[in-house]
Design a protein around this motif. Structure first.
Motif, short mmCIF file in Angstrom:
data_model
loop_
_atom_site.label_atom_id
_atom_site.label_comp_id
_atom_site.label_asym_id
_atom_site.label_seq_id
_atom_site.Cartn_x
_atom_site.Cartn_y
_atom_site.Cartn_z
N GLY A 272 27.88 14.39 21.49
CA GLY A 272 28.11 15.64 20.77
C GLY A 272 28.86 16.70 21.56
O GLY A 272 29.16 17.76 21.02
N LEU A 273 29.17 16.42 22.84
CA LEU A 273 29.89 17.43 23.63
C LEU A 273 31.35 17.50 23.17
O LEU A 273 31.94 16.47 22.82
CB LEU A 273 29.85 17.06 25.11
CG LEU A 273 28.65 17.56 25.91
CD1 LEU A 273 27.36 16.94 25.41
CD2 LEU A 273 28.82 17.23 27.38
N SER A 274 31.91 18.70 23.20
CA SER A 274 33.33 18.84 22.85
C SER A 274 34.16 18.29 24.00
O SER A 274 33.67 18.13 25.13
CB SER A 274 33.67 20.31 22.63
OG SER A 274 33.51 21.00 23.85
N LEU B 13 30.44 11.08 27.00
CA LEU B 13 29.99 12.46 26.81
C LEU B 13 30.24 12.95 25.37
O LEU B 13 29.39 13.62 24.78
CB LEU B 13 30.68 13.39 27.82
CG LEU B 13 30.41 13.07 29.30
CD1 LEU B 13 31.21 14.01 30.19
CD2 LEU B 13 28.94 13.18 29.64
N LEU B 14 31.40 12.57 24.81
CA LEU B 14 31.69 12.97 23.42
C LEU B 14 30.68 12.35 22.46
O LEU B 14 30.28 12.98 21.47
CB LEU B 14 33.10 12.52 23.01
CG LEU B 14 34.31 13.09 23.73
CD1 LEU B 14 35.60 12.61 23.07
CD2 LEU B 14 34.29 14.60 23.76
N GLU C 227 34.18 20.67 26.92
CA GLU C 227 32.92 20.67 27.67
C GLU C 227 32.80 19.40 28.51
O GLU C 227 32.34 19.44 29.65
CB GLU C 227 31.74 20.78 26.67
CG GLU C 227 30.35 20.82 27.29
CD GLU C 227 30.09 22.07 28.14
OE1 GLU C 227 30.92 22.99 28.15
OE2 GLU C 227 29.04 22.09 28.80
#
Lengths: 278, 264
Positions: B226-228, B222-223, B231
Motif C-alpha cells: 500500500g505504500l506510494s 513495498l507497493l 514513499e
C-alpha cells in the motif's frame, strides 16, 4: 461480501505465455486451495493479480467487488483489500521493519496511527505469530531465517487485514511448530475477519490444518479442475497423472535450460562473454 | 586529559572519554597519539578545504573517529597506525554540498589490531565524491572491514577505491569490503573497485560491490503493502543514508536526519 473475479486471464512473462485463460472466483469467507505442478502458473496468477510489472496481462479481466483491478496501481490494489504473501519475500537492507510497517498501516487507515497505538498493534501481532518484538528494529527481512520471513508475511497480513489474501507457499521452509502457528493465524483471520484465501501449497499438511472449502488445480496455465477437499487429498496421494487420464489434459513438463556455467567454468568469464550467466 | 604540543600539533590522549577537536585551532593538520589501554571517542569539527590527520593507536586501545562532512568542498587525508590489540573505527557521514575527497591509509602493524571504516555519501548536482580507502595488514591476526553506501543524484559521480592488502606472513587475517551505490537519476554515475591483494595463505577475505538504480523487486514489495512509489523510494534511500546516524551523538544525528529528509 467482497468477491475477486478473474475472467479469461492471459499473462506473459518475458515474452512467454504462462497463463492461457484462467477463470476463477473467490469471495470473502472462502478458503481455496490452489494446486498444480511447478511452473504451470500459480505464482504468476498471484503476481498478475497484485500488479507485478514483470507480468504482462495480454487478455482478460480481474474485478474486485465489481471494480476493475487492472485499472488500479499496485498500492490501490493493496488498499482495496488484496494481499500477497510472497513465496520469497524481498530482503531490503537498511529499511527498518517497524518504519515500513507503520507506513503500511497508515496507508490503510483513514487516520494516521500514533506511535503508541502502532507499538500496541505490533506487540499484539508479534505475539500471535510468535516473532520477538525486537526483530522489528532490524532491516526488513534482512538476515531473517526462511521461517521468520514467512511469519513476517503473516504478521503483515494480520496488520493490514485484507479482504482477499493470496498465500504463495507460505508453508515452505517452516518447521512443524511454525506451520501450526501460521495455520492458527490463517484460521483466526478467516473466522474473525472472514478474509477470503487463495492458498498455494504442495503439501497436504497445511491444508489439513486450515481445511480449505474448495480446491482448484491449475495445469498448463488454465484451471484444469475444481472441487472440494477430496481433490487436494487425491493429489497428495497420487500426484497429477490422474488429471491426464480423467480430463484428457497432457501435462506440459517444465523445461529447464541447461546451465552453461558448471564446475570448472569461470562464471565471471561466461558472464562477460555472453552477457548472461545462463 | 589530552596534552597538546601546539608546535607540531601532536595531541596525546591518555584518558578514556569523548573529545571534540576543532581543527581550525590546529591549522587543519594534526597527529593524534592515543596512549595505551584507553577508550576514546573523537568528533572532529571545523574542517577547511584541506585536512591532514594522523592517528597512532597504542596497544590495547580503542579509538573511534566520526566525521560529519558538510558545506563546502573538502579533502581529507588520513593515516592510521595500529598497535597490538588496538581498534580504530572511522565513520564518515558525507553530506557536503560540493566535492569530497577522502584518502585514508590504515596500517595494521601488530597482532590483533582491527579497523572498521564505514561511510555514507550523498552526491548531488555535479558533485564528485572520491573515496580512496586502503588497508595494509602487515602482520597476522589482523582484521579490516570497509563498508560504504552512496546515493548519486543529478549529474553527480561517486568513485570508490578500496584496497585491502594482506601481506606475506599476515596469516589468520581478515579483510572485508562491501560497497553499494544507488544511482538516482539517468546521468548519475558511480564506480567502485573493491580490491583485495593477498600475499599469503590461511586468511579470510571478501569483497562485494553493487551499483544500480532502485531494485524493482524491492519497490514492488513495498507497493504491494500500500505504500506510494514516493514513499517506497524514500524508505529505500533512507536505508542507504540513515543507518550511519546511530554512530553519532544526538545533535549530529538530528543534522543527518535533516540532511537526508530535506532531500527526499
Amino acid at each position: 461480501m467482497k468477491k475477486l473475479v478473474i475472467k479469461d486471464l492471459h499473462v506473459e512473462v518475458e515474452g512467454q505465455e504462462i497463463l492461457k485463460g484462467i477463470n476463477l472466483e473467490v469471495s470473502e469467507g472462502e478458503k481455496v486451495a490452489l494446486l498444480g505442478p511447478n511452473g504451470h502458473g500459480k505464482s504468476t496468477l498471484f503476481n498478475a493479480i497484485m500488479g507485478n510489472p514483470r507480468y504482462k496481462i495480454t487478455k482478460g479481466e480481474i474485478f474486485l467487488d465489481g471494480e476493475n483491478v487492472l485499472e488500479m496501481d499496485v498500492p490501490t490494489r493493496s488498499k482495496k483489500g488484496l494481499f500477497l504473501c510472497f513465496q520469497n519475500p524481498s530482503e531490503i537492507p537498511g529499511v527498518n521493519s517497524a518504519d515500513f510497517l507503520k507506513a503500511a498501516i497508515n496507508e490503510h487507515s483513514e487516520k494516521r496511527v500514533s506511535l503508541y497505538q502502532f507499538y500496541k498493534i505490533l506487540d499484539q501481532a508479534t505475539k500471535e505469530v510468535k516473532i520477538p518484538f525486537e526483530m522489528f528494529n532490524r532491516s526488513l527481512n534482512d538476515g531473517f531465517s526462511g521461517g521468520e520471513k514467512k511469519r513476517n508475511e503473516i504478521l503483515q497480513m494480520l496488520l493490514l487485514n485484507p479482504s482477499i489474501a493470496m498465500l504463495d507457499e507460505i508453508d515452505s521452509g517452516l518447521d512443524v511448530d511454525a506451520i501450526n502457528i501460521v495455520s492458527d493465524c490463517i484460521n483466526k483471520q478467516f473466522e474473525e475477519k472472514h478474509t477470503g484465501f487463495l492458498i498455494i501449497s504442495h503439501y497436504a499438511r497445511l491444508f489439513e490444518l486450515i481445511k480449505p472449502t474448495r480446491s482448484v488445480v491449475i495445469v498448463n496455465g488454465k484451471v484444469a479442475c475444481e472441487g472440494g477437499p477430496e481433490i487436494y487429498k487425491r493429489i497428495d496421494k497420487e500426484g497429477y497423472e490422474w488429471i491426464k487420464d480423467e480430463y484428457g489434459i497432457n501435462i506440459e513438463k517444465e523445461e529447464q535450460p541447461m546451465n552453461k556455467v558448471s564446475i570448472g567454468v569461470c562464471a565471471t568469464k561466461e558472464y562477460v562473454k555472453n552477457g548472461t550467466s545462463k | 586529559m589530552e596534552q597538546v604540543n601546539s608546535l607540531e600539533n601532536i595531541i596525546s590522549i591518555n584518558k578514556d572519554g569523548k573529545y571534540v577537536f576543532d581543527l581550525t585551532k590546529y591549522n587543519q593538520s594534526a597527529t593524534f597519539e592515543v596512549l595505551k589501554n584507553i577508550k576514546v571517542d573523537l568528533l572532529l569539527i571545523g574542517f577547511n578545504k584541506n585536512t591532514s590527520l594522523s592517528f597512532n593507536i597504542s596497544d590495547n586501545s580503542f579509538c573511534q573517529v566520526k566525521f560529519l562532512i558538510e558545506n563546502e568542498e573538502k579533502t581529507i587525508n588520513l593515516q592510521g597506525n595500529l598497535n597490538e590489540n588496538s581498534t580504530f573505527n572511522l565513520y564518515f557521514a558525507d553530506y557536503c554540498k560540493e566535492n569530497t575527497t577522502v584518502k585514508s591509509n590504515i596500517n595494521l602493524l601488530k597482532n590483533n589490531s582491527n579497523t572498521n571504516v564505514y561511510f555514507t555519501s550523498l552526491a548531488k548536482g555535479t558533485n564528485l565524491k572520491n573515496y580512496d580507502i586502503s588497508f595494509n595488514h602487515e602482520v597476522g591476526y589482523t582484521t579490516s572491514n570497509f563498508e560504504g553506501y552512496g546515493v548519486a543524484m543529478d549529474d553527480s559521480f561517486i568513485k570508490i577505491n578500496g584496497v585491502s592488502h594482506i601481506k606475506e606472513n599476515a596469516i589468520k587475517s581478515e579483510a572485508h569490503q562491501k560497497v553499494k551505490c544507488l544511482l538516482f537519476d539517468e546521468k548519475s554515475r558511480a564506480i567502485a573497485n573493491p580490491i583485495l591483494k593477498i600475499d599469503c595463505d590461511d586468511i579470510i577475505a571478501s569483497h562485494a560491490c553493487a551499483i544500480g538504480s532502485l531494485n524493482n523487486d524491492h519497490i514492488f514489495y513495498l507497493l504491494s503493502r500500500g505504500l506510494s512509489l514516493e514513499e517506497a523510494r524514500r524508505l529505500i534511500i533512507m536505508g542507504y543514508l540513515l543507518p550511519i546516524k546511530d554512530y553519532f551523538d544526538e545533535e549530529d544525528k538530528n543534522k543527518i536526519v535533516n540532511y537526508v529528509e530535506g532531500d527526499f
